[in-house]
Design a protein around this motif. Structure first.
Motif, PDB file in Angstrom:
ATOM      1  N   TRP A   1      -0.344  12.599  -5.062  1.00  0.00           N
ATOM      2  CA  TRP A   1      -1.803  12.567  -4.870  1.00  0.00           C
ATOM      3  C   TRP A   1      -2.476  11.552  -5.787  1.00  0.00           C
ATOM      4  N   CYS A   2      -1.836  11.249  -6.909  1.00  0.00           N
ATOM      5  CA  CYS A   2      -2.342  10.170  -7.768  1.00  0.00           C
ATOM      6  C   CYS A   2      -2.276   8.844  -7.015  1.00  0.00           C
ATOM      7  N   GLY A   3      -1.150   8.597  -6.352  1.00  0.00           N
ATOM      8  CA  GLY A   3      -1.039   7.379  -5.556  1.00  0.00           C
ATOM      9  C   GLY A   3      -2.036   7.345  -4.413  1.00  0.00           C
ATOM     10  N   ALA A   4      -2.242   8.497  -3.769  1.00  0.00           N
ATOM     11  CA  ALA A   4      -3.210   8.556  -2.677  1.00  0.00           C
ATOM     12  C   ALA A   4      -4.623   8.296  -3.182  1.00  0.00           C
ATOM     13  N   ALA A   5      -4.951   8.857  -4.355  1.00  0.00           N
ATOM     14  CA  ALA A   5      -6.281   8.629  -4.928  1.00  0.00           C
ATOM     15  C   ALA A   5      -6.476   7.173  -5.313  1.00  0.00           C
TER      16      ALA A   5
ATOM     17  N   TYR B   1      -8.694  12.761 -11.568  1.00  0.00           N
ATOM     18  CA  TYR B   1      -8.597  12.074 -10.279  1.00  0.00           C
ATOM     19  C   TYR B   1      -9.806  11.173 -10.033  1.00  0.00           C
ATOM     20  N   PHE B   2     -10.956  11.535 -10.588  1.00  0.00           N
ATOM     21  CA  PHE B   2     -12.118  10.644 -10.499  1.00  0.00           C
ATOM     22  C   PHE B   2     -11.836   9.338 -11.230  1.00  0.00           C
ATOM     23  N   LEU B   3     -11.209   9.438 -12.416  1.00  0.00           N
ATOM     24  CA  LEU B   3     -10.848   8.223 -13.150  1.00  0.00           C
ATOM     25  C   LEU B   3      -9.892   7.357 -12.328  1.00  0.00           C
ATOM     26  N   VAL B   4      -8.924   8.006 -11.669  1.00  0.00           N
ATOM     27  CA  VAL B   4      -7.976   7.260 -10.843  1.00  0.00           C
ATOM     28  C   VAL B   4      -8.718   6.499  -9.752  1.00  0.00           C
ATOM     29  N   VAL B   5      -9.615   7.199  -9.052  1.00  0.00           N
ATOM     30  CA  VAL B   5     -10.352   6.577  -7.952  1.00  0.00           C
ATOM     31  C   VAL B   5     -11.233   5.449  -8.462  1.00  0.00           C
TER      32      VAL B   5
ATOM     33  N   CYS C   1       0.829  -1.208   0.000  1.00  0.00           N
ATOM     34  CA  CYS C   1       0.000   0.000   0.000  1.00  0.00           C
ATOM     35  C   CYS C   1       0.866   1.263   0.000  1.00  0.00           C
ATOM     36  N   THR C   2       1.929   1.254   0.804  1.00  0.00           N
ATOM     37  CA  THR C   2       2.797   2.426   0.883  1.00  0.00           C
ATOM     38  C   THR C   2       3.544   2.663  -0.420  1.00  0.00           C
ATOM     39  N   SER C   3       3.772   1.602  -1.186  1.00  0.00           N
ATOM     40  CA  SER C   3       4.473   1.772  -2.463  1.00  0.00           C
ATOM     41  C   SER C   3       3.711   2.675  -3.417  1.00  0.00           C
ATOM     42  N   SER C   4       2.396   2.763  -3.261  1.00  0.00           N
ATOM     43  CA  SER C   4       1.599   3.579  -4.183  1.00  0.00           C
ATOM     44  C   SER C   4       1.915   5.063  -4.059  1.00  0.00           C
ATOM     45  N   VAL C   5       2.379   5.508  -2.889  1.00  0.00           N
ATOM     46  CA  VAL C   5       2.658   6.935  -2.696  1.00  0.00           C
ATOM     47  C   VAL C   5       4.150   7.207  -2.579  1.00  0.00           C
ATOM     48  N   THR C   6       4.988   6.225  -2.841  1.00  0.00           N
ATOM     49  CA  THR C   6       6.435   6.436  -2.788  1.00  0.00           C
ATOM     50  C   THR C   6       7.134   6.069  -4.093  1.00  0.00           C
ATOM     51  N   PHE C   7       6.714   4.991  -4.744  1.00  0.00           N
ATOM     52  CA  PHE C   7       7.396   4.557  -5.959  1.00  0.00           C
ATOM     53  C   PHE C   7       7.179   5.530  -7.110  1.00  0.00           C
TER      54      PHE C   7
END
Length: 496
Positions: free
Chosen positions: A458-462, A319-323, A139-145
């Motif tokens: 924020w893409c990773g967070a979304a 960002y809606f598409l990402v979510v 999960c953390t990789s989504s906002v760091t990688f």
């Protein structure tokens, strides 16, 4: 000492630009492999694990909850990124993530069977604890990688997504080689009539009652070996990250426009945290804000950056598409894939899972050669993926007797058992669903990468928020309200 090493590398590792580009593509792919490797590995190994742990078939519901609890990792990173800019060192976080993942996989191979008594019942405490750490890593990789990948030219971001797709495809291939979940229908007999007559009248006879039961074949190698293989792949991802971090323009004689990652000392000084207000990207590499201010507004780079600007409404749609696509691909549909596929046979389920995993990296590679950033096109593609996903969800809701179950057409849309065309139908629905959503995710990621370093965070967070919403939505529907019904392929009798 560092200068001596760099100078030595400059003489010993001088690659041609074309060769170096291929090396970087391979490293970016290997780095992306570690993103969701552990969680995907757990899911494909689950058919073997549930037979050995006390929770039995309720184990997937526990796994879903644990994975969502692990979202505390990206939440903490995102909050620190916003509230304490520069507090976290990006490279240190990635090192910790990959190292913990490798160690947890090794410990899982040793302790996954260990249970303790909790509230008077045996519980798989070791498995749950290690699963939490593996989920925390992924999960953390989504906002760091992804923010780290912002330091590389845009074409390598697509390669990173190929590696991320392989993080599901490779464990699936290993599981298929292992024989996870492979089963056969076996006719068994029991003389219940004889036993009843004998008990009632002291004699008599009766005919044997024949039933068909599902018999699972033993795997080709144990879950322990599988977890050690996951640990080895995590180590490969860690080594690839170290190589990418050490790349310099001097070492490999790259053109100025192909500068990859700044020299380590400069990188630590200019990117000491996940949120570095002084570091943005112009679509080719790192760009300091002060340098950007000095850029002539009529320069081509400035014009290109201006063309990448999105209105608030357009950015909200992105960002809606990402979510949405992450909610569908990581939460809503995976929760019911067994209900959607298993009524058509065990082969249909395994082919759907394997070929859908293949579709992810294939589409990512296609996106490198056929990019399309049109929001209208991406929206239409997302709607098409939603249509395929809706079909799969509808078939899951009708389980254990979905449409075309037992017919020649049914398995083709999903995959097929006896008539091969039945299986193909079911497989295609999952392949097209995965492929369309994967293309949307790749192109949105590239667009946000070109916008700024912070946009990728924020893409990773979304993406994680969408996955959380999808999983939390499906958990009570599957486990509490019982809207989806399981059935045995060999013994379930459906009306014609």
């Amino acid at each position: 000492m560092r200068r001596m090493i760099t100078h030595h590398m400059g003489h010993k590792n001088r690659f041609k630009p074309g060769t170096m580009a291929l090396v970087v593509h391979l490293l970016a792919c290997a780095f992306g492999l570690g993103s969701w490797l552990a969680v995907n590995g757990l899911w494909v190994e689950l058919p073997l694990i549930v037979n050995a742990l006390p929770e039995g078939w309720s184990l997937p519901s526990y796994l879903t909850v644990i994975i969502q609890l692990a979202n505390v990792g990206p939440l903490l990173v995102t909050l620190l990124h916003k509230l304490r800019p520069g507090y976290l060192r990006e490279t240190a976080v990635i090192y910790a993530v990959l190292a913990v993942g490798a160690v947890a996989c090794v410990l899982l191979a040793v302790f996954w069977r260990v249970t303790t008594v909790v509230a008077g019942a045996p519980r798989s405490t070791a498995f749950f604890a290690l699963t939490f750490f593996l989920s925390l890593v992924d999960c953390t990789s989504s906002v760091t990688f992804l923010p780290f990948m912002a330091r590389l030219p845009a074409e390598y971001v697509a390669t990173f997504f190929v590696g991320e797709g392989l993080s599901g495809f490779v464990p699936g291939l290993v599981a298929l080689a292992q024989g996870v979940g492979m089963a056969t229908c076996v006719n068994t007999t029991h003389n219940a009539t004889v036993q009843n007559l004998t008990a009632a009248a002291g004699g008599g006879g009766g005919d044997d009652a024949w039933t068909s039961q599902t018999q699972y074949l033993p795997p080709n190698f144990s879950p322990e070996v599988f977890f050690y293989l996951l640990a080895a792949m995590m180590c490969v991802s860690l080594a690839a990250f170290e190589a990418l971090r050490r790349l310099t323009r001097t070492s490999f004689e790259l053109p100025a426009t192909e500068a990859l990652v700044p020299d380590f000392a400069a990188s630590e000084a200019s990117s000491s945290g996940l949120d570095n207000p002084g570091l943005e990207t112009d679509g080719r590499g790192p760009l300091r804000h002060d340098a950007a201010k000095e850029t002539n507004p009529i320069e081509p780079a400035a014009v290109a950056a201006d063309q990448l600007d999105l209105s608030a409404r357009q950015l909200g749609f992105v960002y809606f598409l990402v979510v949405w696509v992450n909610s569908a691909t990581n939460g809503l549909l995976p929760s019911v894939q067994t209900y959607s596929c298993m009524p058509y046979g065990n082969l249909a389920y395994h082919l759907s899972a394997a070929l859908a995993s293949v579709a992810n990296p294939v589409v990512c590679i296609a996106a490198m050669f056929f990019p399309n950033r049109s929001l209208l096109f991406l929206g239409a593609l997302g709607a098409l993926g939603t249509a395929f996903g809706s079909y799969n969800m509808a078939m899951a809701a009708l389980s254990p007797c979905p449409l075309l179950q037992g017919s020649a057409a049914g398995v083709v849309i999903i995959v097929s058992d006896a008539p091969c065309d039945r299986i193909l139908y079911k497989v295609l629905s999952w392949v097209f669903f995965t492929g369309t959503c994967s293309y949307v995710k790749v192109m949105v990621g590239v667009m946000l990468r070109d916008r700024s370093h912070s946009a990728l965070v924020w893409c990773g967070a979304a993406a994680q928020a969408g996955s959380l919403v999808g999983s939390v939505t499906m958990f009570p529907l599957v486990n509490t309200y019982g809207l989806f019904t399981s059935g045995d392929y060999c013994s379930t009798k459906c009306p014609l």
